[in-house]
Design an enzyme around this catalytic site. Structure first.
Site, PDB file in Angstrom:
ATOM      1  N   HIS A 176       0.818  -1.211   0.000  1.00 30.61           N
ATOM      2  CA  HIS A 176       0.000   0.000   0.000  1.00 30.61           C
ATOM      3  C   HIS A 176       0.851   1.260   0.000  1.00 30.61           C
ATOM      4  O   HIS A 176       0.437   2.306  -0.497  1.00 30.61           O
ATOM      5  CB  HIS A 176      -1.013  -0.053   1.140  1.00 30.61           C
ATOM      6  CG  HIS A 176      -2.064  -1.084   0.885  1.00 30.61           C
ATOM      7  ND1 HIS A 176      -2.158  -2.246   1.598  1.00 30.61           N
ATOM      8  CD2 HIS A 176      -3.004  -1.165  -0.074  1.00 30.61           C
ATOM      9  CE1 HIS A 176      -3.130  -2.985   1.095  1.00 30.61           C
ATOM     10  NE2 HIS A 176      -3.660  -2.352   0.089  1.00 30.61           N
ATOM     11  N   ASN A 418      -3.266  -7.643  -9.310  1.00 26.65           N
ATOM     12  CA  ASN A 418      -2.405  -7.708  -8.115  1.00 26.65           C
ATOM     13  C   ASN A 418      -2.543  -9.082  -7.460  1.00 26.65           C
ATOM     14  O   ASN A 418      -1.560  -9.744  -7.147  1.00 26.65           O
ATOM     15  CB  ASN A 418      -2.795  -6.638  -7.086  1.00 26.65           C
ATOM     16  CG  ASN A 418      -2.713  -5.232  -7.645  1.00 26.65           C
ATOM     17  OD1 ASN A 418      -2.011  -5.008  -8.621  1.00 26.65           O
ATOM     18  ND2 ASN A 418      -3.428  -4.307  -7.050  1.00 26.65           N
ATOM     19  N   ARG A 429       2.426 -11.081  -2.434  1.00 23.76           N
ATOM     20  CA  ARG A 429       2.147  -9.767  -2.996  1.00 23.76           C
ATOM     21  C   ARG A 429       2.982  -8.659  -2.350  1.00 23.76           C
ATOM     22  O   ARG A 429       3.248  -7.633  -2.943  1.00 23.76           O
ATOM     23  CB  ARG A 429       0.649  -9.538  -2.782  1.00 23.76           C
ATOM     24  CG  ARG A 429       0.142  -8.233  -3.189  1.00 23.76           C
ATOM     25  CD  ARG A 429      -1.355  -8.237  -3.046  1.00 23.76           C
ATOM     26  NE  ARG A 429      -1.769  -6.853  -3.174  1.00 23.76           N
ATOM     27  CZ  ARG A 429      -2.993  -6.463  -3.417  1.00 23.76           C
ATOM     28  NH1 ARG A 429      -3.938  -7.335  -3.558  1.00 23.76           N
ATOM     29  NH2 ARG A 429      -3.291  -5.198  -3.519  1.00 23.76           N
ATOM     30  N   CYS A 465      -8.133  -3.714 -13.309  1.00 24.13           N
ATOM     31  CA  CYS A 465      -7.999  -2.639 -12.328  1.00 24.13           C
ATOM     32  C   CYS A 465      -6.822  -2.857 -11.381  1.00 24.13           C
ATOM     33  O   CYS A 465      -6.651  -2.112 -10.425  1.00 24.13           O
ATOM     34  CB  CYS A 465      -9.297  -2.440 -11.551  1.00 24.13           C
ATOM     35  SG  CYS A 465      -9.801  -3.889 -10.638  1.00 24.13           S
TER      36      CYS A 465
HETATM   37  C1  PEP Z   1      -6.181  -6.532  -7.481  1.00 23.31           C
HETATM   38  O1  PEP Z   1      -6.038  -7.518  -6.751  1.00 23.31           O
HETATM   39  O2  PEP Z   1      -5.569  -6.390  -8.575  1.00 23.31           O
HETATM   40  C2  PEP Z   1      -7.089  -5.441  -7.094  1.00 23.31           C
HETATM   41  C3  PEP Z   1      -7.367  -4.450  -7.920  1.00 23.31           C
HETATM   42  O3  PEP Z   1      -7.604  -5.455  -5.842  1.00 23.31           O
HETATM   43  P1  PEP Z   1      -6.768  -5.065  -4.510  1.00 23.31           P
HETATM   44  O4  PEP Z   1      -5.437  -4.489  -4.936  1.00 23.31           O
HETATM   45  O5  PEP Z   1      -7.598  -4.092  -3.772  1.00 23.31           O
HETATM   46  O6  PEP Z   1      -6.655  -6.401  -3.856  1.00 23.31           O
HETATM   47 MG    MG Z   2      -7.515  -7.915  -5.225  1.00 27.41          MG
END
Ligand code: PEP
Ligand code: MG
Length: 530
Positions: A176, A418, A429, A465
């Site tokens: 983040h 992601n 991640r 996204c």
């Molecule tokens: C993702 O996992 O790519 C996503 C857009 O959701 P988040 O980053 O909020 O898990």
């Molecule tokens: Mg996600």
């Protein structure tokens, strides 16, 4: 001083040159460690208030939670005990490190994120011992640290014109903190494996390098690259009125990711047609229980009121893993599965969304969908006069495996790269290995192709996204694979639009070639294709 180039992972684009301020270095500090914790708490309260004023409500809440930690009696007792034998700065660092280690040992990624916050608090309190004045910068600088939490980046960015760049020894591209650096447009390199201690450094957030004590040539190259960037940014911004259409005539809808009203405003200003991912859970990461309808409505109304007539894709709470509030500690379910197990909480959020949507063109997006039944269950809750379209996020191999059936139940699909990268490739991640480039890994591209095929067969649109959608080179592969919409951080929109206008998808139509393109891209950016 001899020039040295340190390699890391590019986390936020751009080039920065400047003096280095070390946030984790040893400091000479005397004074009372408990008073330092009080000072840290007061700094966090003041920073939270400033963030709230500037519309960054979620970031303010993260700082508020960190403030409560500074007041925790158990932590204070430990600091006092250690302070009997250790110097005050060491007592603070050791006590917070011990608390963090306890949280780490529980093996839960949400608690691990809190462990990082405790360590950050230790650093802040040591800073306060030295009369530090929080994480404010008195002059323009590159900040070097072992790691930073999102709250620290947000606070540093209050002096946005002074925070030139970030160089982290650890850290991850999809953390983040990195998401926040990109949102703020601050160049950042993570995973360089050392704490940069130098008078001057050059952070190259495109190449993923930090040049320590750069010589004349490196400085000249860095300045030229910065000037090119400024020119390119101005040119790209001048195309905001132009449509995002490829040279072979494919129109791509550009949307923005947002969690705050400030981000919605920045996205619209940069030409987004609306919001493609509104992360609702970030406002409730420290909630003591499931938010009720009024709390959801209060959090959402300021954002949705900016979107009259435009698309507003509101994702239902995506709790779990690194986004687990204290009241859900220890849970294993995530996303829509978790919400469906607490149907009253989902129903409360859906009622709030419908109540405050106003003139926005509402879409409801479900995180981590893995079965058509999940979409059907939410549709049953949304029955009414004019229910909004329901989108399913495909973010795991399990979701990809059933995407044809899911596409028959959903109104649109959205790919969360992601999570898809980590779940497809078995990467963490929060680790440097989960770089944005890994979204071009042939196995990930194969998953995305399955999603676009299922969507095409069912006549649905597909958006991406995840962070990779904001990377022009990777986004080009997504568009070639049939993705219709890209939802990205507001600061990525200008570059992305310019790249799409240069793209000809006829150059990349064969799936084998795309796989090769992906393999080559991952390789070139320092990732590994197993
Ligand atoms: C993702 O996992 O790519 C996503 C857009 O959701 P988040 O980053 O909020 O898990
Ligand atoms: Mg996600």
């Amino acid at each position: 001083m001899t020039e040295r180039v340190v390699r890391g992972v590019p986390a936020s684009p751009g080039v920065a040159i400047g003096p280095v301020v070390l946030l984790d270095g040893p400091r000479e500090a005397g004074g009372d460690p408990e008073v330092a914790l009080d000072t840290a708490a007061a700094e966090l309260a003041a920073a939270a208030a400033r963030l709230r004023e500037s519309g960054h409500v979620d970031e303010a809440e993260i700082l508020d939670a960190n403030r409560l930690m500074a007041l925790d009696p158990a932590l204070r007792a430990e600091v006092r005990a250690l302070g009997v034998t250790l110097p005050p700065d060491q007592a603070l660092l050791d006590a917070t490190a011990r608390h963090a280690a306890l949280l780490d040992a529980l093996g839960d990624s949400a608690l691990a994120a809190r462990a990082d916050d405790v360590r950050a608090l230790g650093r802040r309190a040591v800073n306060a011992l030295g009369g530090g004045g929080g994480f404010r910068l008195s002059e323009p600088a590159i900040v070097a640290a072992v790691d930073l939490g999102p709250a620290e980046v947000a606070e540093l960015a209050l002096d946005a014109d002074r925070l030139l760049g970030l160089a982290l020894a650890r850290g991850a591209v999809t953390s983040h903190a990195a998401i926040m650096a990109r949102a703020l447009g601050v160049p950042m390199v993570v995973g360089i494996g050392e704490l940069v201690a130098a008078d001057l450094a050059l952070v190259d957030g495109d190449a993923g390098t930090v040049v320590v004590d750069p010589g004349q040539d490196a400085l000249a190259r860095g300045n030229a690259s910065r000037a090119r960037r400024v020119r390119a940014a101005a040119e790209a911004a001048a195309t905001r009125e132009l449509p995002a259409v490829t040279r072979d005539g494919r129109a791509v809808r550009l949307l923005c990711n947002a969690a705050t009203a400030a981000e919605v405003a920045a996205g619209l200003e940069a030409g987004a047609e609306g919001v493609g991912l509104l992360r609702t859970e970030l406002a409730f990461l420290d909630a003591p229980r499931w938010p009720d309808e009024d709390e959801h409505a209060a959090a959402l109304a300021p954002l949705l009121s900016l979107l009259g007539g435009r698309v507003a894709t509101v994702r239902t709470l995506d709790f779990g893993a690194d986004k687990t509030p204290p009241f859900l500690a220890g849970i294993h379910e995530r996303g829509i599965a978790l919400l469906l197990a607490h149907e009253h909480a989902l129903a409360a959020q859906l009622r709030a969304v419908l109540r405050v949507a106003g003139a926005a063109s509402l879409r409801v997006l479900l995180p981590l969908v893995e079965s058509p039944e999940q979409v059907r269950a939410v549709r049953a809750l949304l029955r009414g006069d004019s229910p909004p379209p329901i989108g399913a996020m495909i973010e795991t191999p399990a979701g990809v495996a059933r995407v044809t059936e899911i596409a028959l139940e959903a109104d649109f699909l959205s790919i969360g790269t992601n999570d898809l990268v980590q779940s497809t490739l078995g990467l963490d991640r929060e680790s440097p290995e989960a770089s944005i480039a890994m979204a071009a890994h042939p196995d990930v591209l194969a998953g995305i192709r399955s999603v676009t095929r299922a969507a095409a067969a069912a006549g649905l649109t597909v958006e991406v996204c995840g962070e990779a959608a904001g990377d022009p080179e990777i986004a080009a592969l997504f568009v070639a694979l049939g993705v219709d919409e890209l939802s990205v951080a507001p600061t990525r929109l200008d570059d992305l639009r310019a790249a799409i206008r240069r793209l000809d998808t006829r150059d990349a139509l064969l799936s084998d070639e795309l796989r090769e393109d992906g393999r080559e891209l991952v390789d070139r950016r320092g990732g590994v294709v197993a």
